[in-house]
Scaffold this active site. Structure first.
Site, PDB file in Angstrom:
ATOM      1  N   GLY A 267      39.231  40.019  35.151  1.00 47.81           N
ATOM      2  CA  GLY A 267      39.170  40.335  33.730  1.00 47.81           C
ATOM      3  C   GLY A 267      39.730  39.211  32.873  1.00 47.81           C
ATOM      4  CB  ALA A 268      42.000  38.204  31.094  1.00 54.57           C
ATOM      5  CD  GLU A 270      49.057  36.373  34.831  1.00 60.76           C
ATOM      6  OE1 GLU A 270      47.852  36.709  34.793  1.00 60.76           O
ATOM      7  OE2 GLU A 270      49.810  36.627  35.782  1.00 60.76           O
ATOM      8  CG  ASN A 271      45.928  30.389  33.286  1.00 65.60           C
ATOM      9  OD1 ASN A 271      46.107  30.521  34.484  1.00 65.60           O
ATOM     10  ND2 ASN A 271      44.764  30.634  32.705  1.00 65.60           N
ATOM     11  CG  HIS A 303      47.507  43.039  31.661  1.00 62.94           C
ATOM     12  ND1 HIS A 303      48.043  44.048  32.426  1.00 62.94           N
ATOM     13  CD2 HIS A 303      47.392  41.972  32.479  1.00 62.94           C
ATOM     14  CE1 HIS A 303      48.243  43.616  33.653  1.00 62.94           C
ATOM     15  NE2 HIS A 303      47.847  42.347  33.725  1.00 62.94           N
ATOM     16  CD  GLU A 304      45.690  38.929  31.619  1.00 64.14           C
ATOM     17  OE1 GLU A 304      46.662  38.408  32.204  1.00 64.14           O
ATOM     18  OE2 GLU A 304      44.912  39.729  32.191  1.00 64.14           O
ATOM     19  CG  HIS A 307      51.034  38.968  33.050  1.00 59.45           C
ATOM     20  ND1 HIS A 307      51.821  39.580  34.001  1.00 59.45           N
ATOM     21  CD2 HIS A 307      49.751  39.295  33.377  1.00 59.45           C
ATOM     22  CE1 HIS A 307      51.044  40.251  34.848  1.00 59.45           C
ATOM     23  NE2 HIS A 307      49.783  40.104  34.493  1.00 59.45           N
ATOM     24  CD  GLU A 326      49.060  41.334  37.661  1.00 59.24           C
ATOM     25  OE1 GLU A 326      48.834  42.071  36.671  1.00 59.24           O
ATOM     26  OE2 GLU A 326      48.870  40.096  37.634  1.00 59.24           O
TER      27      GLU A 326
HETATM   28  N1  BES Z   1      46.895  37.954  36.930  1.00 58.32           N
HETATM   29  C1  BES Z   1      45.742  38.752  36.741  1.00 58.32           C
HETATM   30  C2  BES Z   1      44.459  38.014  36.920  1.00 58.32           C
HETATM   31  C3  BES Z   1      44.103  37.615  38.323  1.00 58.32           C
HETATM   32  C4  BES Z   1      44.119  38.521  39.324  1.00 58.32           C
HETATM   33  C5  BES Z   1      43.706  36.382  38.614  1.00 58.32           C
HETATM   34  C6  BES Z   1      43.762  38.129  40.606  1.00 58.32           C
HETATM   35  C7  BES Z   1      43.365  36.002  39.880  1.00 58.32           C
HETATM   36  C8  BES Z   1      43.387  36.879  40.892  1.00 58.32           C
HETATM   37  C9  BES Z   1      45.708  39.342  35.339  1.00 58.32           C
HETATM   38  O1  BES Z   1      46.913  39.438  34.710  1.00 58.32           O
HETATM   39  C10 BES Z   1      45.195  40.730  35.505  1.00 58.32           C
HETATM   40  O2  BES Z   1      45.875  41.525  36.068  1.00 58.32           O
HETATM   41  N2  BES Z   1      44.001  40.990  35.027  1.00 58.32           N
HETATM   42  C11 BES Z   1      43.323  42.235  35.192  1.00 58.32           C
HETATM   43  C12 BES Z   1      43.165  42.970  33.899  1.00 58.32           C
HETATM   44  C13 BES Z   1      44.374  43.739  33.511  1.00 58.32           C
HETATM   45  C14 BES Z   1      44.208  44.373  32.170  1.00 58.32           C
HETATM   46  C15 BES Z   1      44.777  44.783  34.512  1.00 58.32           C
HETATM   47  C16 BES Z   1      41.955  41.892  35.735  1.00 58.32           C
HETATM   48  O3  BES Z   1      41.598  40.730  35.679  1.00 58.32           O
HETATM   49  O4  BES Z   1      41.281  42.789  36.206  1.00 58.32           O
HETATM   50 ZN    ZN Z   2      48.077  41.077  35.272  1.00 57.02          ZN
END
Ligand code: BES
Ligand code: ZN
Length: 879
Positions: A267-268, A270-271, A303-304, A307, A326
């Site tokens: 989805g996204a 958080e760099n 969310h991001e 983080h 997470e």
């Molecule tokens: N840190 C994750 C993104 C991520 C996860 C990157 C696994 C690479 C591998 C990010 O903060 C995240 O948790 N994103 C979720 C959306 C969130 C609203 C729960 C996602 O990407 O599904």
């Molecule tokens: Zn996350």
């Protein structure tokens, strides 16, 4: 292959401290889409005093090594050893400067991890272990250092060059080239590194933090999307303000960048100061995005952003601790959404998601505790368990300690651990110490997998005016764990009398009655609670606000459920009571269907739904949630052996029965909500659209629906109403559905996000024709197997949201899907593994289907050079 899994596993207990500190990492990129040169320079300092030399061990993957030098000496291949993904330089001196140069190939990188190409720009994705695809480095979250990044590129092809932190310097070079240098003052782990280079447009705003820091906010998108950034920007500003107000946390840099890409596995991300987002979670315009999209954007942007403190300032010691950042950050984004929209509606959606996705996971071949003890491929552990169950466990601290106690714990957590890479034990210790409580037993939630069951029984003693609740907990064994312990389960209850009035509560050991909700804390296998001065047999309102990730069993009568649906003060209990009654009735019809008996509509369900629909006091969004029948997969989870067709038929039968009985009321409510007012994105308007479109979906089960759907489609000024109308017309096989679909296609064919919806509404249609339609759609010019959003919208939806299609008795759905998993594995193993998990529940089906699914799993497992990602999923499923 049986032992392959254990042989390749990494274990939490094997953690060791990295022996070196790294002062600063200097990175230089000579940017090109075909190939990019990466130079890195870093200074290693040996920790401790004892040793004079130590091996330097680095991670790298798919890197073309150009050169390596240590302390000014070029190393030859005999000076180091490369094995798999590790490079070892033996006996490096206590202070060592390492310089590396490698080449990487972004345009050929279809796995979308490391440095890759998306449209007209290059970008990175490093979590969890993508940094090793960019340069040699100790690619683990407990190695933190500051980054200085210099990029050089052709100015016309790559006008925008971004990395983390502040822009320090920039300049022109000969031949139309330019360079930019970024410095991030905060030490960070490699997974938070990011770089973006290309032709992007931007929208800018600003935010002044509570202490007066003026932060520039920029959202970078492809030029044509500039008119779709407003909601994302507003959400970002709301998130920044909310985190100050609710958590006392302020942003810590002068810049916050968000970049939207169409090609993203998740989805996204958080760099630090350079979030990278799937465009689905940035871009919105009323005509092109639904209310769910708007809410998704708000939640993911939040969310991001959150983080930055829970993840970046305090990060994870190793990837087993993933839920530390997470679970906590999902809890924070849930609270943000609850504070911005309707708390009750958000709570219900969270519960539906947890039960629908996490419970099956916890009961299947991939069951694991929120803090796993072992993995083969970490990418497979970004799961509903780590995220959604993890967030529910954070919520339990909040329930037990209260808002003030929880915030005290957060404060201590940051005081102790800012700038560190820590563990879930450290988080628990901060919560316990800040509140002077013992949370040792509570800590079992981190190590125990499986969904606990709480069995509730009750007894009313009329003579003594006493009402006793007995709670028994039990966690069934799981795939990964044979023995289970008792857990700490907060359990809030209320009691209603026959008129639906809340009774004042007084437990036997209490001196006075107080309040109408009591938080019980179950810790032992069995506990009894006796309420006194109860004048009549009450209706128990159990598990208010859904306070733990457990299943509750209580033998509710329909009369009791009806009382809760009509009167309970807790929105979750009201909703759950409606779901329970509907589930009960549908599963009963499913059994009748299996026994060749005629199905019937239950009169208490009709009465209850009539009551819901006639409620003009409650939030329409809550009523909409209550009227949505439990979905087919959730119903399937409640059966011993899944009856795919029976569930579909029974659910459909009940929906039709409700619709035809309530048609006049549905039409009335629909008309009143369909007020022709122009679109607004307020939460009140979203709530009215939600109920309106639920009414429409019921009306479409009768002859009264089609004309309304057509009129709605014609009049619609927003994607929520448009999609609800078209989707409805498709589901009821309206003769105008095809025309509507092709008009939609003509209008939106250039719009990749909207075309995802077009694929989805076709893939989700139940019945035998859909598989062929999905095959055809794979040839559509807007489809690409390389694009994760497209794969999820078409193939993922067919396999995971279309049970009668995927589970077709002839196995055609299974064969098709296994072919896709194999095809995807060669391109993008992370996405392939997600898709492969559609087979995880295979053992719960009838023998013929079991055999067919097993054969497909075996066929996948036998593929040469299968990725570790897919191999872990299918071999676990086969075990
Ligand atoms: N840190 C994750 C993104 C991520 C996860 C990157 C696994 C690479 C591998 C990010 O903060 C995240 O948790 N994103 C979720 C959306 C969130 C609203 C729960 C996602 O990407 O599904
Ligand atoms: Zn996350």
């Amino acid at each position: 292959m049986k032992d392959g899994l254990s042989a390749n596993s990494i274990y939490r207990k094997d953690y060791t401290v990295y022996p070196w500190d790294i002062d600063q990492l200097d990175l230089y990129f000579d940017i090109g889409s075909e190939s990019t040169v990466v130079r890195a320079e870093m200074e290693f300092h040996l920790k401790g005093e004892e040793k004079e030399t130590q091996d330097i061990v680095l991670n790298g993957s798919n890197l073309q090594l150009v050169s390596l030098s240590l302390n000014g000496h070029l190393l030859s291949s005999s000076d180091y050893a490369i094995s798999g993904e590790t490079l070892t330089i033996p006996h490096a001196p206590r202070k060592s400067v390492l310089k590396t140069e490698v080449k990487v190939y972004p345009a050929g990188n279809s796995a979308l991890e490391g440095l890759y190409l998306s449209g007209a720009f290059l970008l990175t994705q490093c979590e969890a272990q993508g940094f090793r695809k960019i340069t040699w480095f100790p690619d683990r979250p407990d190695v933190m250092t500051t980054y200085r990044v210099t990029m050089e590129a052709d100015r016309s092809e790559f006008p925008v060059l971004l990395s983390n932190g502040n822009q320090e310097a920039a300049g022109d070079l000969a031949d139309g080239r330019h360079w930019v240098r970024w410095q991030d003052p905060f030490p960070k782990p490699s997974y938070l590194f990011a770089l973006v280079a290309g032709d992007l447009a931007l929208v800018e705003d600003n935010f002044v933090t509570r202490s007066g820091r003026d932060v520039v906010l920029r959202i970078y998108v492809e030029e044509e999307n500039l008119d779709r950034c407003e909601h994302a920007m507003e959400s970002l500003i709301n998130a920044m303000r909310w985190d100050e107000e609710r958590f006392n946390l302020e942003y810590d840099l002068d810049i916050y960048h968000i970049v939207a890409t169409n090609d993203f596995n998740m989805g996204a991300m958080e760099n630090k100061s350079l979030n990278i987002f799937n465009s689905k979670y940035v871009l919105a315009r009323p005509d092109a995005a639904t209310d769910a999209d708007y809410q998704g954007i708000e939640g993911v942007i939040g969310h991001e952003y959150f983080h930055n403190w829970t993840g970046n300032r305090v990060t994870c010691r190793d990837w087993f601790e993933l839920t530390l950042k997470e679970g906590l950050t999902v809890f924070r984004d849930e609270e943000f959404s609850a504070d911005m929209q309707s708390r009750a509606v958000k709570r219900i959606r969270v519960v539906r998601d947890l039960r629908g996705r996490q419970f099956p996971e916890d009961d299947g071949p991939m069951s694991h505790p929120i803090r796993p003890d072992r993995y083969v491929e970490i990418n497979n552990f970004y799961t509903a368990t780590v995220y959604q169950k993890g967030a529910t466990i954070i919520r339990m601290y909040h329930t037990l300690l209260g808002e003030a106690g929880f915030q005290k714990g957060m404060k201590l957590y940051f005081e102790r651990h800012d700038g560190q890479a820590v563990t879930c034990d450290d988080f628990l210790a901060a919560m316990a110490d800040a509140n002077g409580v013992d949370l040792e037993r509570f800590g079992r939630w981190y190590s125990q997998s499986g969904t606990p069951q709480v069995h509730v029984s009750d007894h009313y003693d009329a003579a003594a005016q006493k009402y006793t609740l007995t709670l028994k907990q039990h966690t069934p064994v799981t795939h990964d764990q044979q023995t289970k312990q008792s857990l700490v389960i907060p359990f809030a209850v209320g009691l209603l009398n026959a008129k639906g009035e809340e009774l004042p509560l007084q437990l036997e050991n209490e001196t006075d009655a107080s309040g109408s909700t009591r938080l019980l804390v179950l810790e032992k296998a069995q506990q009894e609670y006796t309420f006194i001065n109860i004048a009549e047999a009450p209706v128990p309102s159990l598990f208010r606000d859904y306070s733990a990730p457990v299943k509750i069993f209580y033998d509710y009568s329909h009369a009791q459920l009806a009382t809760l649906i009509a009167y309970d003060s807790d929105a979750y209990v009201r909703w759950d009571a409606a779901q329970r009654m509907a589930q009960d009735v549908i599963l009963e019809q499913c059994r009748r269907h299996a026994n060749g008996k005629e199905m019937k509509v239950d009169s208490s369900l009709l009465r209850a739904f009539r009551g819901i629909l006639s409620d003009h006091q409650a939030d329409p969004a809550l009523l909409a949630e209550a009227m949505i029948l439990p979905d087919e997969d959730y119903l399937a989870e409640q059966m011993e052996v899944v009856d795919v067709d029976g569930i579909h038929a029974a659910r459909k039968f009940i929906k039709q029965g409700l619709a035809s009985d309530l048609v006049a009321l549905l039409a009335e409510r629909y008309a009143e909500l369909n007020d022709g007012q122009p679109y607004q994105k307020t939460s009140g308007d979203m709530a009215r659209r939600a109920l309106k479109n639920v009414c429409l979906s019921y009306l479409l089960e009768t002859s009264a629906g089609e004309s309304r759907a057509i009129a709605q489609l014609e009049a619609s000024d927003n994607m929520t109403d448009t999609l609800a109308a078209i989707n409805g017309l498709i589901l009821v096989d309206s003769p105008i559905a095809d025309g509507a679909l092709s008009e939609f296609e003509t209008r939106w064919r250039e719009d990749t996000l909207v075309m995802d919806k077009w694929f989805t509404i076709q893939a989700i249609k139940p019945g035998p024709g859909t598989l062929n339609r999905v095959r055809e759609l794979m040839q559509h010019p807007a489809f690409s197997i390389q694009n994760p959003n497209k794969v999820r919208a078409l193939i993922g939806v067919f396999a995971m949201l279309n049970p009668t299609g995927f589970h077709a008795a002839d196995g055609s759905g299974y064969t098709f899907h296994a072919d896709r998993v194999i095809e995807l594995d060669g391109l993008n193993p992370q996405i392939a593994a997600r898709m492969a998990s559609a087979f995880n529940r295979w053992k719960r089906y009838d023998d013929p289907r079991k055999k067919l699914m097993k054969a497909q799993l075996q066929r996948i497992a036998a593929v040469d050079n299968l990725s570790g990602d897919v191999s872990e999923i299918v071999n676990n499923a086969l075990r």
